[in-house]
Every structure is written in structure tokens, then in C-alpha cells.
Design a protein around this motif. Structure first.
Motif, PDB file in Angstrom:
ATOM      1  N   ILE A  45      53.099  42.125  46.715  1.00 12.43           N
ATOM      2  CA  ILE A  45      51.986  40.956  46.351  1.00 12.43           C
ATOM      3  C   ILE A  45      50.967  41.843  46.097  1.00 12.43           C
ATOM      4  O   ILE A  45      50.433  42.648  46.645  1.00 12.43           O
ATOM      5  CB  ILE A  45      51.672  40.357  47.718  1.00 12.43           C
ATOM      6  N   ALA A  46      50.316  41.639  44.973  1.00 14.55           N
ATOM      7  CA  ALA A  46      49.243  42.374  44.529  1.00 14.55           C
ATOM      8  C   ALA A  46      48.138  41.300  44.311  1.00 14.55           C
ATOM      9  O   ALA A  46      48.145  40.114  44.093  1.00 14.55           O
ATOM     10  CB  ALA A  46      49.456  43.067  43.067  1.00 14.55           C
ATOM     11  N   ILE A  47      46.983  42.001  44.882  1.00 13.76           N
ATOM     12  CA  ILE A  47      45.713  41.337  45.094  1.00 13.76           C
ATOM     13  C   ILE A  47      44.596  41.912  44.392  1.00 13.76           C
ATOM     14  O   ILE A  47      44.695  43.030  44.315  1.00 13.76           O
ATOM     15  CB  ILE A  47      45.290  40.897  46.537  1.00 13.76           C
ATOM     16  N   SER A  48      43.674  41.299  43.702  1.00 14.72           N
ATOM     17  CA  SER A  48      42.556  41.761  43.101  1.00 14.72           C
ATOM     18  C   SER A  48      41.423  40.776  42.832  1.00 14.72           C
ATOM     19  O   SER A  48      41.787  39.587  42.672  1.00 14.72           O
ATOM     20  CB  SER A  48      43.100  42.092  41.848  1.00 14.72           C
ATOM     21  N   GLY A  49      40.061  41.180  43.129  1.00 17.92           N
ATOM     22  CA  GLY A  49      39.100  40.499  42.945  1.00 17.92           C
ATOM     23  C   GLY A  49      38.368  40.976  41.664  1.00 17.92           C
ATOM     24  O   GLY A  49      37.259  40.417  41.259  1.00 17.92           O
ATOM     25  N   PHE A  94      54.658  45.479  35.935  1.00 19.16           N
ATOM     26  CA  PHE A  94      55.224  46.631  36.908  1.00 19.16           C
ATOM     27  C   PHE A  94      55.921  46.263  38.101  1.00 19.16           C
ATOM     28  O   PHE A  94      56.298  46.872  38.739  1.00 19.16           O
ATOM     29  CB  PHE A  94      54.001  47.627  37.513  1.00 19.16           C
ATOM     30  N   GLY A  95      56.271  45.042  37.887  1.00 24.35           N
ATOM     31  CA  GLY A  95      57.246  44.207  38.564  1.00 24.35           C
ATOM     32  C   GLY A  95      57.017  43.529  40.099  1.00 24.35           C
ATOM     33  O   GLY A  95      57.859  43.845  40.959  1.00 24.35           O
ATOM     34  N   VAL A  96      55.649  43.486  40.285  1.00 25.84           N
ATOM     35  CA  VAL A  96      55.344  42.591  41.743  1.00 25.84           C
ATOM     36  C   VAL A  96      55.822  41.511  41.648  1.00 25.84           C
ATOM     37  O   VAL A  96      56.386  40.872  40.478  1.00 25.84           O
ATOM     38  CB  VAL A  96      53.791  42.660  41.959  1.00 25.84           C
ATOM     39  N   SER A  97      56.166  40.827  42.933  1.00 21.16           N
ATOM     40  CA  SER A  97      56.964  39.730  43.139  1.00 21.16           C
ATOM     41  C   SER A  97      55.923  38.629  42.760  1.00 21.16           C
ATOM     42  O   SER A  97      56.218  37.384  42.150  1.00 21.16           O
ATOM     43  CB  SER A  97      57.366  39.449  44.527  1.00 21.16           C
ATOM     44  N   VAL A  98      54.711  38.720  43.378  1.00 20.80           N
ATOM     45  CA  VAL A  98      53.726  37.509  43.489  1.00 20.80           C
ATOM     46  C   VAL A  98      52.270  38.125  43.503  1.00 20.80           C
ATOM     47  O   VAL A  98      52.044  39.473  43.666  1.00 20.80           O
ATOM     48  CB  VAL A  98      53.853  36.948  44.852  1.00 20.80           C
ATOM     49  N   THR A  99      51.222  37.552  42.559  1.00 19.69           N
ATOM     50  CA  THR A  99      49.779  38.089  42.553  1.00 19.69           C
ATOM     51  C   THR A  99      49.180  37.006  43.123  1.00 19.69           C
ATOM     52  O   THR A  99      49.223  35.651  43.304  1.00 19.69           O
ATOM     53  CB  THR A  99      49.487  38.263  40.909  1.00 19.69           C
ATOM     54  N   ILE A 100      48.007  37.167  43.833  1.00 16.78           N
ATOM     55  CA  ILE A 100      46.798  36.392  44.125  1.00 16.78           C
ATOM     56  C   ILE A 100      45.488  36.905  43.796  1.00 16.78           C
ATOM     57  O   ILE A 100      45.143  38.186  44.227  1.00 16.78           O
ATOM     58  CB  ILE A 100      47.081  36.168  45.875  1.00 16.78           C
ATOM     59  N   PRO A 101      44.570  36.081  43.337  1.00 17.96           N
ATOM     60  CA  PRO A 101      43.213  36.648  42.753  1.00 17.96           C
ATOM     61  C   PRO A 101      42.389  36.377  44.205  1.00 17.96           C
ATOM     62  O   PRO A 101      42.509  35.656  45.153  1.00 17.96           O
ATOM     63  CB  PRO A 101      42.783  35.712  41.857  1.00 17.96           C
ATOM     64  N   LYS A 102      41.398  37.034  44.297  1.00 17.41           N
ATOM     65  CA  LYS A 102      40.601  37.011  45.390  1.00 17.41           C
ATOM     66  C   LYS A 102      39.303  36.256  45.006  1.00 17.41           C
ATOM     67  O   LYS A 102      39.099  36.311  43.742  1.00 17.41           O
ATOM     68  CB  LYS A 102      39.880  38.497  45.846  1.00 17.41           C
ATOM     69  N   PRO A 103      38.529  35.284  45.881  1.00 15.75           N
ATOM     70  CA  PRO A 103      38.883  35.400  47.288  1.00 15.75           C
ATOM     71  C   PRO A 103      40.206  34.405  47.515  1.00 15.75           C
ATOM     72  O   PRO A 103      40.602  33.511  46.683  1.00 15.75           O
ATOM     73  CB  PRO A 103      37.653  34.537  47.799  1.00 15.75           C
ATOM     74  N   PHE A 104      40.706  34.351  48.679  1.00 10.70           N
ATOM     75  CA  PHE A 104      41.870  33.434  48.851  1.00 10.70           C
ATOM     76  C   PHE A 104      41.638  32.971  50.387  1.00 10.70           C
ATOM     77  O   PHE A 104      41.138  33.671  51.144  1.00 10.70           O
ATOM     78  CB  PHE A 104      43.357  34.243  48.708  1.00 10.70           C
TER      79      PHE A 104
END
Length: 78
Positions: free
Chosen positions: A33-37, A53-63
Motif C-alpha cells: 500500500i502506497a500513501i502520499s500527501g 510500479f506495482g503497488v496493490s492499493v494507494t491511499i491519499p493523505k489525510p485518511f
């Protein structure tokens, strides 16, 4: 052993894309899981690049805690 990695994209010692590439090389089936703000660098969205690059899931900050738990569930089902 570990079942999942959560990595930020913007980190001081090694950026998340480097981390993702290294993990993919050694553990091709590992859910990531890649996170980024951190917004954009030109037209390049960091989370979209992480997907390339093959991450399964992403999530933007804030979460919220519920959002990250939901993403973990999704990543572990992949």
C-alpha cells in the motif's frame, strides 16, 4: 516474514518508489500500500506512479483509520 507493507512515497532516506521497486524485485507477490500527501511534480501524480510500479492499493493523505483498514483488507485479498 510479513504479509503487507505500507509505505509513504515521500521519505527522507529513500523515496517510496525506490522502496516499492526493491520490494517488488525481492517479493513479487507481496501486497504493498502506497500513501502520499505530497501533491504533484509537474504532471506526475505520485500515487499513480506507485501503481505503475506495482503497488496493490494507494491511499491519499489525510485518511481515517477506517479508510486504511479498508485498504488493508483490499490489499490482503489481492
Amino acid at each position: 516474514p510479513f504479509d503487507l507493507v505500507i509505505t509513504d512515497i515521500m521519505m527522507p532516506e529513500q523515496d517510496g518508489i525506490e522502496t516499492i521497486r526493491a520490494l517488488r524485485a525481492e517479493f513479487p507477490n507481496l501486497p504493498i500500500i502506497a500513501i502520499s500527501g505530497g501533491g504533484r511534480m509537474g504532471n506526475l501524480n505520485y500515487l499513480d506512479m506507485a501503481k505503475d510500479f506495482g503497488v496493490s492499493v494507494t491511499i491519499p493523505k489525510p485518511f481515517t483509520p477506517d479508510e486504511i483498514i479498508a485498504r488493508v483488507d483490499i490489499a490482503l485479498k489481492h
